[in-house]
Design a protein around this motif. Structure first.
Motif, PDB file in Angstrom:
ATOM      1  N   LEU A   1       0.848  -1.186   0.000  1.00  9.91           N
ATOM      2  CA  LEU A   1       0.000   0.000   0.000  1.00  9.91           C
ATOM      3  C   LEU A   1       0.886   1.240   0.000  1.00  9.91           C
ATOM      4  CD1 LEU A   1      -2.789  -0.976   2.555  1.00  9.91           C
ATOM      5  CD2 LEU A   1      -2.780  -1.231   0.070  1.00  9.91           C
ATOM      6  N   PRO A   2       0.407   2.349  -0.534  1.00 13.05           N
ATOM      7  CA  PRO A   2       1.234   3.565  -0.571  1.00 13.05           C
ATOM      8  C   PRO A   2       1.666   3.981   0.829  1.00 13.05           C
ATOM      9  CG  PRO A   2      -0.726   3.809  -1.935  1.00 13.05           C
ATOM     10  CD  PRO A   2      -0.903   2.544  -1.158  1.00 13.05           C
ATOM     11  N   ALA A   3       2.928   4.387   0.920  1.00 19.20           N
ATOM     12  CA  ALA A   3       3.431   4.868   2.202  1.00 19.20           C
ATOM     13  C   ALA A   3       2.823   6.232   2.517  1.00 19.20           C
ATOM     14  CB  ALA A   3       4.949   4.965   2.165  1.00 19.20           C
ATOM     15  N   PRO A   4       2.584   6.516   3.801  1.00 15.41           N
ATOM     16  CA  PRO A   4       2.037   7.839   4.154  1.00 15.41           C
ATOM     17  C   PRO A   4       3.006   8.939   3.763  1.00 15.41           C
ATOM     18  CG  PRO A   4       2.771   6.642   6.108  1.00 15.41           C
ATOM     19  CD  PRO A   4       2.836   5.684   4.971  1.00 15.41           C
ATOM     20  N   LEU A   5       2.465  10.081   3.368  1.00 16.95           N
ATOM     21  CA  LEU A   5       3.303  11.205   2.954  1.00 16.95           C
ATOM     22  C   LEU A   5       4.084  11.735   4.151  1.00 16.95           C
ATOM     23  CD1 LEU A   5       0.781  13.131   0.664  1.00 16.95           C
ATOM     24  CD2 LEU A   5       2.648  11.621  -0.049  1.00 16.95           C
ATOM     25  N   ARG A   6       5.354  12.031   3.911  1.00 18.39           N
ATOM     26  CA  ARG A   6       6.172  12.611   4.972  1.00 18.39           C
ATOM     27  C   ARG A   6       6.224  14.122   4.805  1.00 18.39           C
ATOM     28  NH1 ARG A   6      10.943  14.356   3.081  1.00 18.39           N
ATOM     29  NH2 ARG A   6      11.762  13.479   1.136  1.00 18.39           N
ATOM     30  N   GLU A   7       6.636  14.782   5.852  1.00 19.02           N
ATOM     31  CA  GLU A   7       6.761  16.238   5.811  1.00 19.02           C
ATOM     32  C   GLU A   7       7.995  16.628   5.019  1.00 19.02           C
ATOM     33  OE1 GLU A   7       7.088  19.959   9.005  1.00 19.02           O
ATOM     34  OE2 GLU A   7       6.602  17.929   9.684  1.00 19.02           O
ATOM     35  N   ARG A   8       7.851  17.618   4.162  1.00 19.27           N
ATOM     36  CA  ARG A   8       8.976  18.077   3.351  1.00 19.27           C
ATOM     37  C   ARG A   8      10.120  18.546   4.233  1.00 19.27           C
ATOM     38  NH1 ARG A   8       8.095  22.620   0.296  1.00 19.27           N
ATOM     39  NH2 ARG A   8       9.865  22.075  -1.041  1.00 19.27           N
ATOM     40  N   GLY A   9      11.334  18.171   3.817  1.00 20.27           N
ATOM     41  CA  GLY A   9      12.513  18.582   4.567  1.00 20.27           C
ATOM     42  C   GLY A   9      12.852  17.672   5.721  1.00 20.27           C
ATOM     43  N   LYS A  10      12.052  16.616   5.906  1.00 22.31           N
ATOM     44  CA  LYS A  10      12.309  15.680   7.010  1.00 22.31           C
ATOM     45  C   LYS A  10      12.337  14.246   6.477  1.00 22.31           C
ATOM     46  CE  LYS A  10      10.383  18.527  10.737  1.00 22.31           C
ATOM     47  NZ  LYS A  10       9.414  18.576  11.877  1.00 22.31           N
TER      48      LYS A  10
ATOM     49  N   GLU B   1      13.144  10.298   6.074  1.00 19.70           N
ATOM     50  CA  GLU B   1      13.301   9.212   7.050  1.00 19.70           C
ATOM     51  C   GLU B   1      14.716   8.650   6.944  1.00 19.70           C
ATOM     52  OE1 GLU B   1       9.925   6.429   7.443  1.00 19.70           O
ATOM     53  OE2 GLU B   1       9.049   7.578   5.807  1.00 19.70           O
ATOM     54  N   LEU B   2      15.283   8.310   8.076  1.00 17.71           N
ATOM     55  CA  LEU B   2      16.673   7.874   8.115  1.00 17.71           C
ATOM     56  C   LEU B   2      16.871   6.522   7.425  1.00 17.71           C
ATOM     57  CD1 LEU B   2      19.589   8.196   9.130  1.00 17.71           C
ATOM     58  CD2 LEU B   2      18.859   7.138  11.287  1.00 17.71           C
ATOM     59  N   GLU B   3      15.998   5.549   7.695  1.00 16.92           N
ATOM     60  CA  GLU B   3      16.230   4.181   7.217  1.00 16.92           C
ATOM     61  C   GLU B   3      16.276   4.080   5.690  1.00 16.92           C
ATOM     62  OE1 GLU B   3      14.130   4.851   9.709  1.00 16.92           O
ATOM     63  OE2 GLU B   3      15.284   3.960  11.364  1.00 16.92           O
ATOM     64  N   PRO B   4      15.307   4.666   4.957  1.00 19.57           N
ATOM     65  CA  PRO B   4      15.406   4.579   3.498  1.00 19.57           C
ATOM     66  C   PRO B   4      16.663   5.237   2.937  1.00 19.57           C
ATOM     67  CG  PRO B   4      13.214   5.293   4.170  1.00 19.57           C
ATOM     68  CD  PRO B   4      14.074   5.333   5.383  1.00 19.57           C
ATOM     69  N   VAL B   5      17.051   6.377   3.510  1.00 20.37           N
ATOM     70  CA  VAL B   5      18.243   7.078   3.034  1.00 20.37           C
ATOM     71  C   VAL B   5      19.481   6.225   3.254  1.00 20.37           C
ATOM     72  CG1 VAL B   5      19.707   9.107   3.384  1.00 20.37           C
ATOM     73  CG2 VAL B   5      17.215   9.345   3.371  1.00 20.37           C
ATOM     74  N   MET B   6      19.609   5.651   4.467  1.00 15.88           N
ATOM     75  CA  MET B   6      20.766   4.815   4.769  1.00 15.88           C
ATOM     76  C   MET B   6      20.764   3.552   3.919  1.00 15.88           C
ATOM     77  SD  MET B   6      22.652   6.352   6.919  1.00 15.88           S
ATOM     78  CE  MET B   6      23.720   4.978   7.382  1.00 15.88           C
ATOM     79  N   ALA B   7      19.598   2.954   3.722  1.00 18.53           N
ATOM     80  CA  ALA B   7      19.519   1.737   2.913  1.00 18.53           C
ATOM     81  C   ALA B   7      19.961   2.012   1.479  1.00 18.53           C
ATOM     82  CB  ALA B   7      18.098   1.182   2.943  1.00 18.53           C
TER      83      ALA B   7
END
Length: 734
Positions: free
Chosen positions: A658-667, A669-675
């Protein structure tokens, strides 16, 4: 796989069916606990019936009278030399403890008497249903084979009753183990194929398990709640017969003012010594206790979080749970949400009640003392958190009683411990401290602690009788019913089981006292319990782990025993029930998780319950289906590797995302970036998989583009091993 192959069938329309139905939203406003402008619950749902009022008068009147008698007797015991010093806290602590067991005894008497009327009750005749109910099962890192087999068994029985169109299964996953996530998806598709054409099956995994189970259910209600008139909430170990499920929906239809209808789940399916104790106690003593609670609660009842049907609109209107002010463990998300949801639904004028006369509701017990202690830590925090909810505005007074009893169920242990320590201190004072013969106040007699030993023995016997009364009443009720008596091992077997269960419970009680006292201290000092997965199988616990958890309890027992002996051998005799349980903490706890000990009792027809001697169809079918499901599902060693290696699994996984919930711009998430960074720096699939943490693996599985990046690595490095051989993938994925 274990060698079992499954015949592949051509893909059907199910392959293109979305994992969830179209959303039909319901507003779920956050409730204000500090203010309430609505009417009193009784003005909406009607005043309590005459039977309920009589039961309340009897239960609480008897409890107050019995408590007053017990406290009076304790005063007589200690007043021989005048009540001085530590004797005052001794009276107070005893009074609180005795009042607690007096209320349980009075409720048990009411339940015993109500049983004669209940057995004459006629169960309503089944009729076709007019509404649609969601059979929801929230799961959190559970065995997919176990949960899907239970759902399949329930779905089969509902469909056989012709009510398949009136129910839909909805699996609400909060799983955080990437391998279990993939296993769930495969098992879900298998279940959907199994029930195809007879019942709809849906699956939703949340990207973030905010607010735990309460948040999981709230997410379902706000997104799909408008599709269903009712939701029937299950736990991962729940099992309910088709006739019970349809009858609950029928009762909801017949009572438009009902908000929650709670069943009495019977503990089944386990074989360890501790689980068999729980099963016997729940089956023989449980109905008396639950019936007593039901008769005085009336429509101001409680909710235990599972095996209950809820009116979806009532839940949405009433149960938007606020965060409690302050820091954890008292602040934050409400952990034991079920009590609060029942109180808030009742506050809004909907009825909440139990139907202990309706059978066919089952659950499973934790397999050992240590497993219960782990679960108890979380429950203790949730119940103590209710101290902040207790003064909420607009609650019915029985709802406040439910909160108070839940809080007291955990405070009782440190109170009992304090009672023992005060008694030991008084004995120590009498032995080693000189009495003050001439106090500042004029008196013809010296003042020092003195006790009436004969009256103390009488009070001890009275206390034991009050404590054991619900067990005795449950045993008598079982013996008076010929069929139930035979199913529980006969009269001699039942009496022997009562004595054995009482003995073993007496050994376990002091250990639980120390464990719960420690839990309370940890909670009061600010330690959060976290959220761990519950162990549900019959596997034993290694001796080393048992020693690690219980050596302190045994050491405390030895120390207290030596201290008591130095003071007086009579004190040792007074404390013997507690001391023996503590000294034997290690062997008792180890034996509690022993399946061999439990099965030995079964061979002797001890601790037997009807669900073993004459197993209901739903239990037999669920066990058979679990074995079948375990044989057919693939053995997944690593979920992410399987998604990368097998295109069929990858296609299934992406279809169910299912689509991931929208995150706030400029913030970000650490895990996807590190992955993403680790995958791009890796030179091989093996290296990337080794670098990724569990949370990062979850982030990769939630983003198909990152899975594609891993596939790129797989093509430039050695081919990844195929976890599931071609031709052995279950039909669900084909």
């Amino acid at each position: 796989m274990d060698g079992t192959t499954t015949e592949l069938r051509p893909a059907t329309d199910l392959a293109h069916l979305p994992p969830v139905p179209p959303e039909v939203t319901l507003a779920m406003p956050v409730q204000n606990l500090r203010a309430w402008k609505g009417p009193r619950p009784t003005r909406v749902d009607g005043r309590p019936s005459g039977w309920t009022l009589f039961a309340r008068l009897f239960v609480f009147g008897s409890a107050i009278a019995l408590s007053a008698f017990g406290i009076r007797q304790m005063v007589e015991v200690v007043k021989a030399g005048g009540i001085v010093g530590l004797e005052w806290p001794l009276i107070v602590l005893f009074g609180v403890t005795f009042s607690w067991i007096a209320l349980s005894a009075a409720s048990g008497i009411a339940g015993f008497v109500a049983g004669f009327f209940e057995r004459a009750r006629k169960t309503p005749e089944p009729r076709p249903l007019r509404t649609r109910t969601a059979l929801i099962m929230p799961v959190y890192n559970e065995s997919p084979a176990r949960t899907m087999a239970a759902l399949e068994a329930m779905g089969n029985e509902i469909a056989a009753l012709g009510a398949g169109d009136n129910f839909e299964i909805f699996i609400l996953s909060d799983t955080t183990d990437p391998t279990v996530w993939i296993e769930e998806e495969i098992a879900f598709m298998r279940l959907r194929h199994k029930l195809a054409g007879r019942m709809a099956v849906w699956y939703r995994r949340r990207h973030k398990n905010i607010a735990r189970k309460a948040g999981n259910v709230a997410d379902f209600v706000t997104r799909w709640g408008g599709r269903y008139e009712h939701m029937l909430v299950l736990d991962a170990d729940s099992l309910m017969s088709g006739s019970t499920l349809t009858m609950l929906a029928q009762l909801m239809e017949d009572d438009p003012k009902a908000g929650i209808i709670q069943t009495l789940p019977v503990i089944v399916n386990r074989n360890t010594l501790f689980a068999r104790l729980q099963q016997f106690a729940g089956r023989v003593y449980g109905p008396v206790i639950a019936r007593g609670l039901a008769v005085w609660s009336g429509r101001d009842g409680n909710y235990w979080g599972h095996n209950a049907i809820i009116r979806t609109v009532a839940f949405a209107q009433s149960c938007g749970l606020p965060d409690i002010r302050g820091r954890k463990p008292f602040g934050g998300h409400i952990m034991s949400h079920d009590f609060v949801e029942a109180a808030l639904i009742r506050r809004s004028g909907w009825g909440v009640y139990m139907v202990p006369w309706l059978g066919g509701s089952y659950e499973e017990s934790p397999p050992s003392l240590l497993d219960v202690a782990a679960r108890d830590r979380r429950w203790a925090q949730g119940n103590l958190q209710h101290m902040a909810v207790l003064p909420s505005r607009g609650l019915a007074w029985p709802s406040r009683i439910h909160f108070a009893t839940g809080i007291m169920s955990y405070l009782a242990s440190p109170i009992w411990l304090a009672l023992l320590l005060v008694g030991l201190a008084l004995a120590l004072q009498a032995k080693f401290i000189r009495p003050e013969y001439f106090s500042k106040e004029f008196s013809l007699y010296p003042a020092w602690p003195r006790f009436d030993s004969e009256r103390a023995l009488q009070l001890f016997l009275i206390t034991m009788f009050v404590l054991l009364l619900p067990k005795l009443l449950g045993t008598i009720e079982t013996l008076l019913q010929p069929r139930l008596r035979r199913q529980c091992g006969g009269a001699l077997g039942i009496v022997a089981s009562l004595l054995l269960e009482t003995l073993l419970s007496a050994l376990v009680a002091p250990v639980m006292m120390l464990l719960q006292s420690r839990h309370v201290i940890e909670i009061l000092s600010g330690r959060d319990s976290g959220w761990s997965t519950q162990r549900r199988d019959d596997g034993g616990i290694p001796v080393a782990e048992v020693i690690r958890h219980h050596w302190q309890h045994a050491a405390i027992g030895v120390f207290m025993g030596l201290a008591a002996y130095v003071i007086s051998p009579a004190i040792v005799a007074w404390m013997a029930p507690t001391l023996i349980g503590l000294v034997l903490a290690v062997p008792v706890s180890w034996a509690s998780g022993s399946a061999a000990a439990g099965l030995a009792l079964k061979r002797l027809d001890l601790m037997m319950i009807p669900e073993e001697t004459d197993a209901p169809t739903i239990i037999v079918e669920a066990n058979l289906l679990q074995a079948e499901t375990e044989a057919e599902l693939p053995e997944v060693e690593d979920g992410l590797t399987l998604v990368v290696a097998d295109p069929r699994v990858r296609e299934l996984h992406e279809r169910l995302l299912l689509p991931a919930p929208l995150r706030e711009r400029g913030k970000p998430e650490l895990e996807p970036v590190m992955a993403e960074a680790k995958i791009r720096e890796a030179t091989s699939l093996e290296e990337a998989l080794r670098w990724l943490s569990t949370k990062e693996r979850l982030a990769v599985l939630a983003r198909p583009q990152l899975v594609s990046e891993l596939q790129r690595l797989a093509t430039v490095s050695e081919p990844a091993p195929t976890i599931v051989p071609q031709g052995e993938m279950p039909v669900a994925v084909s």
